[in-house]
Design a protein around this motif. Sequence first.
Motif, PDB file in Angstrom:
ATOM      1  N   CYS A  46       0.804  -1.320   0.009  1.00 29.20           N
ATOM      2  CA  CYS A  46      -0.041   0.002  -0.298  1.00 29.20           C
ATOM      3  C   CYS A  46       0.894   1.199   0.095  1.00 29.20           C
ATOM      4  N   HIS A  83      -2.204  -4.097  -7.910  1.00 31.36           N
ATOM      5  CA  HIS A  83      -2.546  -3.953  -6.518  1.00 31.36           C
ATOM      6  C   HIS A  83      -3.834  -3.263  -6.212  1.00 31.36           C
ATOM      7  N   CYS A  99      -6.941  -4.090  -3.842  1.00 32.79           N
ATOM      8  CA  CYS A  99      -7.013  -3.538  -2.478  1.00 32.79           C
ATOM      9  C   CYS A  99      -8.105  -2.367  -2.499  1.00 32.79           C
ATOM     10  N   CYS A 155      -6.716   1.427  -1.517  1.00 29.25           N
ATOM     11  CA  CYS A 155      -5.960   2.140  -2.448  1.00 29.25           C
ATOM     12  C   CYS A 155      -6.865   2.424  -3.817  1.00 29.25           C
TER      13      CYS A 155
HETATM   14 ZN   LIG Z   1      -3.425  -0.836  -0.693  1.00 30.35          ZN
END
Ligand SMILES: [Zn+2]
Lengths: 183, 235
Positions: B3, B31, B35, B38
């Motif tokens: 992150c 990512h 996630c 994010c």
């Molecule tokens: Zn993240």
Amino acid sequence: MGWPVSQRTVQQLVDAYYEALYRYAYRLTGSVADAEDLTQETFCRAQRHWHQLREQHRVRAWLFGILRNAYRHRLRDQRPQRHVAIDCVGDLPDPGSDPASTPVVEIDPNELQRALDELPEEFRTPIILYYFDNFSYRDIAEQMDLPIGTVMSRLARAKAHLRRLLVPSPVLSEGQRRATDGL
Amino acid sequence: MDCRTARLFLAFVRPGASEFDAADAAALEEHLADCPECSLLAEHQTRSDAALHRAMNAVSVPEGLRERILQRLAASRRRRLWPAAVAAASLALAAALGYGLLLPSPVAFDLEHEVFHQSSQLGMEPEQVEQVLAAQGIATTLPRQFHYLSLIHFGLEEFHGQRVPFLLFLRDGEWARLYVVDQRHFDVQALMAQTRADSGGCTVEVIPGPPGTAYVVVYTGGSLARFLRAAPPAT
Ligand SMILES: [Zn+2]
Ligand SMILES: [Zn+2]
């Protein structure tokens, strides 16, 4: 003594760039009168110093550069302006903070101007160019004669400053709220 | 990518631009797909960037700005290369010749010529200038006695309603504008009967060219000598 350039060429130049240059000048100065004067002065200098344009395809960057030089020349002659200290111009986003979850509302162009006016010129110029069309990090770096890394870090900080002032973000931590109060 | 790295990248990433290398961009995408936090942040950034972009460009341009710019440019051109004295000199020659309409009015005269080879024309010999003009469909013979190192511009310019070959010389802060006129459009014989007129710092001179042509030269500085190859003979 400058080189003559045909009136037709100059007129084409004006038609292609006067609006973009005016908008840039307005965002730099925050004043209609100053922006108009700077735009006119930019074309006069371009006409007078036409021989200095080395690459025809970079004419836009050249004109923006002339405008910025003219603006900085004026800044030097003026009284110091109230700007936030560079240290306060936003740090990189804190990876630990919660992401904002509300949708972004429209930003009032006048509030944007007030936020820009608070920034020192070395932060204001790149952020204006960044949000204009088609100015890449590389374009901005060339325009300001700075390493690209410096430009990227100034931009990140200037963006953080604008977002904190202009973009509602209800899930700020206590620490971030305090940091914003000082501005 | 974790992150922390992802959010650093997000601070610099720019939608639609390829500022990062493909591997980094792919890792970030990966990512964000995994996630939610994010990806929410990324979405928020994209939207605030779009809003800032719109607000930055939302500046209304004042009415009539274009015309005011063009006016100021025209004024600065006239100041630079068209002093009022030239108009007076033209009138003096025209009066002397008895051809009231022969010389151009300052308005028609205002640098309305074509531009050829803006930067490459330095140091050209008259033969080369003739070649460039010929390539544009303009066959003409240029005077050889001029010093072409001080030629800063050439092309076509309006002269009494005709587009004629035109040279602009600049030296020591003085200039000479040379027009090639020929008998198809002008009464060259009459022109050459009177060859010189002075007025207010400017001079107009008519120099004979090849048969049927003449060069009309308007210049400052009182003497053409500085624009000519050889020093004038001592008198
Ligand atoms: Zn993240
Ligand atoms: Zn010219």
